[in-house]
Design an enzyme around this catalytic site. Structure first.
Site, PDB file in Angstrom:
ATOM      1  N   HIS A 172      -1.844   3.710  -0.691  1.00  0.00           N
ATOM      2  CA  HIS A 172      -0.878   2.649  -0.980  1.00  0.00           C
ATOM      3  C   HIS A 172      -0.644   1.749   0.242  1.00  0.00           C
ATOM      4  O   HIS A 172      -0.547   0.526   0.121  1.00  0.00           O
ATOM      5  CB  HIS A 172       0.440   3.291  -1.436  1.00  0.00           C
ATOM      6  N   ALA A 212       8.253  -3.597   7.296  1.00  0.00           N
ATOM      7  CA  ALA A 212       7.631  -2.412   7.880  1.00  0.00           C
ATOM      8  C   ALA A 212       6.902  -1.646   6.789  1.00  0.00           C
ATOM      9  O   ALA A 212       7.509  -1.243   5.799  1.00  0.00           O
ATOM     10  CB  ALA A 212       8.670  -1.526   8.548  1.00  0.00           C
ATOM     11  N   TRP A 257       5.371  -6.145  -0.109  1.00  0.00           N
ATOM     12  CA  TRP A 257       4.532  -6.655  -1.201  1.00  0.00           C
ATOM     13  C   TRP A 257       5.062  -7.982  -1.730  1.00  0.00           C
ATOM     14  O   TRP A 257       4.294  -8.875  -2.080  1.00  0.00           O
ATOM     15  CB  TRP A 257       4.459  -5.617  -2.318  1.00  0.00           C
TER      16      TRP A 257
END
Length: 156
Positions: A91, A83, A60
């Protein structure tokens, strides 16, 4: 008149400066991607002095760190590694999608190659396979893409 062909060449790697941006989440996979990327850059003649590794908490956060690295004018390419492994909630879709989108925006806004070497897999097994076992090492592949893109953009 002949058609002009422009390509990035892999044997000119030593001329580039590379930032490898690593999302630490799922480090048991990402560490192997990083090893693959560094090994590939070095095998293609890139000096360790021209490789910088920066760490972010996870996928993120990669786009904002990539943006800062691009703005520094210290690098010819950024290789983003991470990863994102699917779990039982949505999510995964948000993180994977926004990471890819953000990295693409940074590349377009900075005119700098930002290579997306972030794995998005349905299982831990798939992630392990893509980090150096059955399916090759996607970190290594991302480094090759970075080398090619640096040389392609210099040739244009």
């Amino acid at each position: 008149m002949a058609i002009r062909r422009i390509e990035g060449l892999l044997h000119l790697a030593s001329e580039g400066r590379y930032a490898i941006l690593v999302g630490r989440f799922n480090s048991f996979v990402v560490e192997h991607l990083l090893e693959g990327a560094i090994d590939t850059l070095k095998r293609h003649g890139v000096s360790e002095d021209n490789i910088t590794v920066a760490y972010a908490p996870g996928a993120w956060e990669l786009p904002i760190v990539a943006k800062k690295l691009a703005a520094s004018d210290k690098f010819d390419a950024i290789i983003a590694l991470g990863a994102v492994i699917r779990g039982s909630t949505p999510h995964f879709d948000f993180v994977a999608g926004e990471c890819a989108k953000g990295l693409g925006v940074v590349a377009l806004e900075s005119s700098l190659p930002v290579i997306n070497g972030v794995l998005t897999t349905d299982s831990i097994e798939q992630a392990i396979e893509r980090s150096g076992t059955k399916a090759g090492n996607k970190g290594s592949e991302a480094a090759l893409t970075a080398i090619e893109m640096v040389n392609l953009l210099k040739a244009i």
